[in-house]
Design an enzyme around this catalytic site. Structure first.
Site, PDB file in Angstrom:
ATOM      1  N   LYS A 209       0.817  -1.204   0.000  1.00  0.00           N
ATOM      2  CA  LYS A 209       0.000   0.000   0.000  1.00  0.00           C
ATOM      3  C   LYS A 209       0.859   1.265   0.000  1.00  0.00           C
ATOM      4  CE  LYS A 209      -4.292  -1.699   0.179  1.00  0.00           C
ATOM      5  NZ  LYS A 209      -5.219  -1.753   1.307  1.00  0.00           N
ATOM      6  N   ARG A 243      -4.460 -10.004   4.099  1.00  0.00           N
ATOM      7  CA  ARG A 243      -4.663 -10.053   2.639  1.00  0.00           C
ATOM      8  C   ARG A 243      -3.392  -9.560   1.952  1.00  0.00           C
ATOM      9  NH1 ARG A 243      -6.441  -6.779  -1.598  1.00  0.00           N
ATOM     10  NH2 ARG A 243      -7.889  -7.784  -3.061  1.00  0.00           N
TER      11      ARG A 243
END
Length: 264
Positions: A209, A243
């Site tokens: 991210k 995840r």
């Protein structure tokens, strides 16, 4: 949870499972096999990119991407297939094929989504997002990001309970990177135990991210070591589902977390 984006434009791995504009099922299954071998418990299949600035795809386009992938995976693997979708039609048709989880970044807020989820009987993951994908990173603001995320997740949890979805069927996701600045993301991670304390399993999606780039300025494909650090921090805070794009390395890192808790 291994990420399988059957999209041409996802932020980190978009297009990797396509060949000349079409989903390459052999490539998909090879990627899935490597994840299963590495220890993935869930494969998360998404047919609509939700990266910042992403445009929505049509319902039919999402169905055309997701359903062949789900069918191919279920034919080859005895593993939970998660539907990364907000659309009722994808939920219903994917569940009918044998998918085992609904993972909705919009927390079942689309018209008909909560009823469709109830009809499937599947567990649901409810994620917090401020705004929508194409606008969510346009100066997100919070009074207290953790309090507001918790309040939203509780409201969506209660809506699910009211609709008849069992409490034991609900997973919560604070939505790292979805309508949040880097500071918001790190505050959420620092206080993730407050979300865990709500009493439902928590999913953490931190892999590659942009919050990593706010600390170390590296492109997506060079963020593995930092992603592992964030995965370990999330697991230590109580997250039950992690995840990720890089299953092998993350499974090894999480095995060390487990060893610290259980080693004799």
């Amino acid at each position: 949870m291994g990420v399988l984006n059957v999209t041409p434009d996802s932020f980190s791995d978009g297009g990797q499972l396509f060949d000349e504009g079409k989903l390459a099922l052999d490539t998909l299954c090879r990627r899935a096999q490597s994840m299963v071998t590495a220890g993935a418990a869930v494969l998360d299949v998404g047919g609509e990119s939700t990266r910042p600035g992403a445009a929505e795809v049509s319902e039919q386009e999402e169905l055309d991407r997701v359903l062949p992938a789900v069918e191919a995976l279920l034919q080859r693997f005895d593993i939970v297939i998660s539907l990364d979708t907000s659309r009722p039609a994808v939920m219903l048709q994917g569940a009918a094929m044998g998918a085992g989880l609904i993972n909705d970044v919009r927390a079942l807020t689309r018209d008909g989504a909560i009823d469709a989820a109830k009809t499937t009987g599947l567990p649901v993951c409810l994620m917090h997002m401020q705004g929508r994908p194409h606008t969510m990173q346009a100066r997100p603001q919070y009074r207290d990001v953790v309090d507001e995320v918790c309040q939203f997740l509780l409201e969506r949890r209660d809506a699910c309970l009211l609709a008849g979805i069992g409490r034991e069927q609900i997973v919560l996701d604070p939505g790292f990177g979805f309508g949040k600045s880097a500071a918001h993301n790190y505050e959420l991670l620092r206080r993730l135990d407050e979300i865990v304390a709500i009493g439902h399993p928590v999913l953490a999606g931190l892999s590659r991210k942009s919050m990593i780039a706010a600390v170390i300025n590296r492109p997506e494909d060079e963020r593995l070591p930092a992603s592992l650090a964030l995965a370990v921090l999330a697991a230590n805070a109580g997250a039950r589902l992690i995840r990720v794009h890089d299953v092998t390395e993350t499974a090894d890192a999480l095995a060390m977390v487990s060893a610290m808790e259980n080693f004799e």
